[in-house]
Scaffold this motif. Structure first.
Motif, PDB file in Angstrom:
ATOM      1  N   ALA A   1      -1.140   5.801   2.372  1.00 22.72           N
ATOM      2  CA  ALA A   1      -0.366   5.840   3.616  1.00 22.72           C
ATOM      3  C   ALA A   1      -1.247   5.490   4.815  1.00 22.72           C
ATOM      4  O   ALA A   1      -0.822   4.771   5.731  1.00 22.72           O
ATOM      5  N   ILE A   2      -2.486   5.985   4.817  1.00 20.59           N
ATOM      6  CA  ILE A   2      -3.414   5.640   5.895  1.00 20.59           C
ATOM      7  C   ILE A   2      -3.725   4.145   5.867  1.00 20.59           C
ATOM      8  O   ILE A   2      -3.780   3.488   6.920  1.00 20.59           O
ATOM      9  N   GLU A   3      -3.906   3.594   4.681  1.00 18.63           N
ATOM     10  CA  GLU A   3      -4.156   2.153   4.573  1.00 18.63           C
ATOM     11  C   GLU A   3      -2.983   1.354   5.127  1.00 18.63           C
ATOM     12  O   GLU A   3      -3.169   0.384   5.877  1.00 18.63           O
ATOM     13  N   ALA A   4      -1.759   1.757   4.785  1.00 19.64           N
ATOM     14  CA  ALA A   4      -0.575   1.072   5.312  1.00 19.64           C
ATOM     15  C   ALA A   4      -0.527   1.182   6.836  1.00 19.64           C
ATOM     16  O   ALA A   4      -0.194   0.212   7.534  1.00 19.64           O
ATOM     17  N   ALA A   5      -0.885   2.362   7.369  1.00 25.50           N
ATOM     18  CA  ALA A   5      -0.879   2.543   8.821  1.00 25.50           C
ATOM     19  C   ALA A   5      -1.913   1.637   9.492  1.00 25.50           C
ATOM     20  O   ALA A   5      -1.665   1.100  10.580  1.00 25.50           O
ATOM     21  N   VAL A   6      -3.077   1.445   8.849  1.00 28.03           N
ATOM     22  CA  VAL A   6      -4.107   0.554   9.396  1.00 28.03           C
ATOM     23  C   VAL A   6      -3.574  -0.882   9.478  1.00 28.03           C
ATOM     24  O   VAL A   6      -3.756  -1.571  10.493  1.00 28.03           O
ATOM     25  N   PHE A   7      -2.893  -1.329   8.435  1.00 22.93           N
ATOM     26  CA  PHE A   7      -2.344  -2.687   8.441  1.00 22.93           C
ATOM     27  C   PHE A   7      -1.259  -2.844   9.504  1.00 22.93           C
ATOM     28  O   PHE A   7      -1.175  -3.884  10.174  1.00 22.93           O
ATOM     29  N   LEU A   8      -0.417  -1.819   9.673  1.00 24.19           N
ATOM     30  CA  LEU A   8       0.632  -1.887  10.701  1.00 24.19           C
ATOM     31  C   LEU A   8       0.018  -1.854  12.100  1.00 24.19           C
ATOM     32  O   LEU A   8       0.521  -2.521  13.024  1.00 24.19           O
ATOM     33  N   LEU A   9      -1.058  -1.079  12.272  1.00 27.35           N
ATOM     34  CA  LEU A   9      -1.769  -1.099  13.547  1.00 27.35           C
ATOM     35  C   LEU A   9      -2.307  -2.490  13.836  1.00 27.35           C
ATOM     36  O   LEU A   9      -2.257  -2.972  14.982  1.00 27.35           O
TER      37      LEU A   9
ATOM     38  N   ALA B   1       0.829  -1.208   0.000  1.00 27.50           N
ATOM     39  CA  ALA B   1       0.000   0.000   0.000  1.00 27.50           C
ATOM     40  C   ALA B   1       0.860   1.255   0.000  1.00 27.50           C
ATOM     41  O   ALA B   1       0.610   2.202  -0.770  1.00 27.50           O
ATOM     42  N   LEU B   2       1.873   1.273   0.859  1.00 28.77           N
ATOM     43  CA  LEU B   2       2.725   2.463   0.941  1.00 28.77           C
ATOM     44  C   LEU B   2       3.476   2.694  -0.365  1.00 28.77           C
ATOM     45  O   LEU B   2       3.551   3.828  -0.868  1.00 28.77           O
TER      46      LEU B   2
ATOM     47  N   ARG C   1      -5.078  16.133  -7.319  1.00 31.78           N
ATOM     48  CA  ARG C   1      -3.911  16.163  -6.416  1.00 31.78           C
ATOM     49  C   ARG C   1      -3.413  14.739  -6.163  1.00 31.78           C
ATOM     50  O   ARG C   1      -4.122  13.924  -5.584  1.00 31.78           O
ATOM     51  N   VAL C   2      -2.190  14.476  -6.602  1.00 27.31           N
ATOM     52  CA  VAL C   2      -1.580  13.169  -6.337  1.00 27.31           C
ATOM     53  C   VAL C   2      -1.411  12.950  -4.843  1.00 27.31           C
ATOM     54  O   VAL C   2      -1.543  11.829  -4.339  1.00 27.31           O
ATOM     55  N   SER C   3      -1.135  14.024  -4.113  1.00 30.55           N
ATOM     56  CA  SER C   3      -0.861  13.910  -2.685  1.00 30.55           C
ATOM     57  C   SER C   3      -2.057  13.340  -1.920  1.00 30.55           C
ATOM     58  O   SER C   3      -1.882  12.671  -0.895  1.00 30.55           O
ATOM     59  N   SER C   4      -3.297  13.576  -2.417  1.00 33.94           N
ATOM     60  CA  SER C   4      -4.464  13.030  -1.727  1.00 33.94           C
ATOM     61  C   SER C   4      -4.484  11.505  -1.803  1.00 33.94           C
ATOM     62  O   SER C   4      -4.867  10.824  -0.841  1.00 33.94           O
TER      63      SER C   4
END
Length: 421
Positions: free
Chosen positions: A161-169, A79-80, A152-155
């Protein structure tokens, strides 16, 4: 079990958070074109088909928890990297990692549910899993849709990045789970080599499991494989349904599942599993009949829209009946220590159906709406026939565990578990 259910909800949230926007992200935001975007969606399916056979063996040998943690870490990395990828090669490689990780999560979580439940509580546990998966998908898609901005690519980078953070959580959360001991191949070293060589052959010799896999393929091909391809194309082309009405139909499907999931549990638990699945076939046959009226009838636009929304709601009712039925049956057919292998095999069948279903249904619905509806009406009736045939090959405990336990108790039995199949 509560932590496992949180894992199911969060993994579904991560899936719904990004997957609906993959095509737009690759084709438009990154400017890689429709061809590359289509390949990304294909890579998701191919990656799942490749890793699931190995995932089954790993779950059997190592247990579901280490496999789940590996899958979560792989999905987080995918995801990241997908949010940062700019070229076609890096996008495809990232999608492969994300797709493989997400594919392995489901059989691993399902096996954890099997290990933490009894035959009495398993139907409710899988019903809760299905409820939370749909809730997670819906909430994830809703929040993700408000975050993305195609200018906006940044969105999109933030989204992944949020999805990756959810998986790491989830990695942190699931690391705290202490699983009860269940049989593994390593518990019998003398048979480990033989089991590694013959596990798939042993599964293929299980006639009831083979019949269930064939039934499962038809189930997923005739329902889930048509939601976002054939049925939506039929609604737009034949029934003249607007895109907003299509969104309403999808919402009706989710609402039916949320409302009916626990209401149908008592009905499911007091009846034979094979007959519940047979009833699902009849419900879905009714759904296709209503869909035929929506697209081929001569009613008003409002009547066609109402019929199309009702079609999706009827599919949701069938799904609510299946969730506490099919997954526990897969677990009860598996020999001791082989639940991971059987869950992965059934997940593989599901992925095959989801890959073939849109490829067949989409073009057929767009060009031949009448034959399309007739074909899948027959498939739904085929579900009923296959389910009744499956029931003749199941033991009483496999087909109706609640009833089997009731008969044991009535005779004065004091066992805490139903008689083993």
């Amino acid at each position: 079990m509560r932590r496992i259910h949180v894992g199911n909800a969060l993994s579904a949230f991560g899936l719904g958070f990004t997957v609906p926007y993959l095509y737009v992200y690759v084709a438009q935001v990154r400017g890689l074109g429709a061809m590359t975007a289509g390949l990304v969606l294909a890579v998701f399916a191919v990656a799942a088909l490749i890793v699931l056979p190995f995932a089954g063996r790993a779950i059997v040998r190592r247990g579901p928890l280490p496999v789940l943690l590996t899958a979560l870490a792989t999905a987080a990395l995918g995801a990241l990297s997908l949010g940062l990828a700019g070229g076609a090669v890096s996008v495809l490689a990232s999608a492969a990692a994300l797709g493989a990780g997400q594919a392995v999560m489901q059989p691993a979580l399902a096996t954890m549910i099997v290990d933490c439940s009894t035959s009495e509580t398993r139907s409710r546990a899988f019903a809760m899993q299905f409820f939370l998966q749909n809730l997670g998908l819906g909430v994830g898609g809703l929040i993700g849709g408000h975050l993305v901005d195609t200018t906006r690519v940044s969105s999109f980078t933030l989204l992944f990045a949020i999805e990756a953070a959810v998986f790491l959580l989830l990695v942190v959360l699931m690391s705290t789970v202490r699983m009860p001991h269940s049989p593994r191949i390593e518990d019998a070293p003398a048979q480990a080599g033989r089991s590694a060589r013959d596990s798939w052959r042993q599964l293929a010799r299980n006639r009831a499991m083979v019949q269930l896999c064939v039934l499962g393929f038809v189930l997923f091909f005739a329902c889930y494989g048509q939601f976002e391809s054939g049925l939506s194309a039929y609604g737009v082309e034949a029934a003249g349904i607007s895109t907003s009405a299509l969104g309403t139909a999808l919402a009706a499907n989710t609402l039916m599942i949320v409302v009916a999931q626990f209401a149908v549990l008592r009905f499911v638990e007091r009846r034979r599993r094979s007959r519940v699945i047979a009833a699902v076939g009849l419900i879905w046959a009714l759904a296709w009949t209503v869909a035929a009226y929506a697209g081929l009838g001569h009613g008003s636009r409002a009547m066609a829209t109402a019929a199309f929304v009702s079609t999706y709601a009827l599919f949701g009712l069938g799904e609510a009946l299946l969730s506490p039925t099919v997954a526990p049956l897969v677990a009860d057919l598996a020999p001791d220590g082989m639940a991971g292998q059987y869950n992965s095999a059934f997940a593989l069948v599901k992925q095959l159906a989801l890959a073939v279903g849109p490829a067949v249904g989409g073009p057929l619905a767009a060009s031949l709406p009448g034959p399309y509806v007739a074909t899948f009406l027959l498939f739904s009736l085929g579900i009923t026939v296959l389910a009744l045939r499956l029931g003749r090959g199941l033991t009483a405990v496999q087909d109706h565990p609640w009833g089997a336990r009731s008969r044991v108790v009535a005779r004065g039995g004091a066992a805490t578990e139903p008689v083993s199949a």
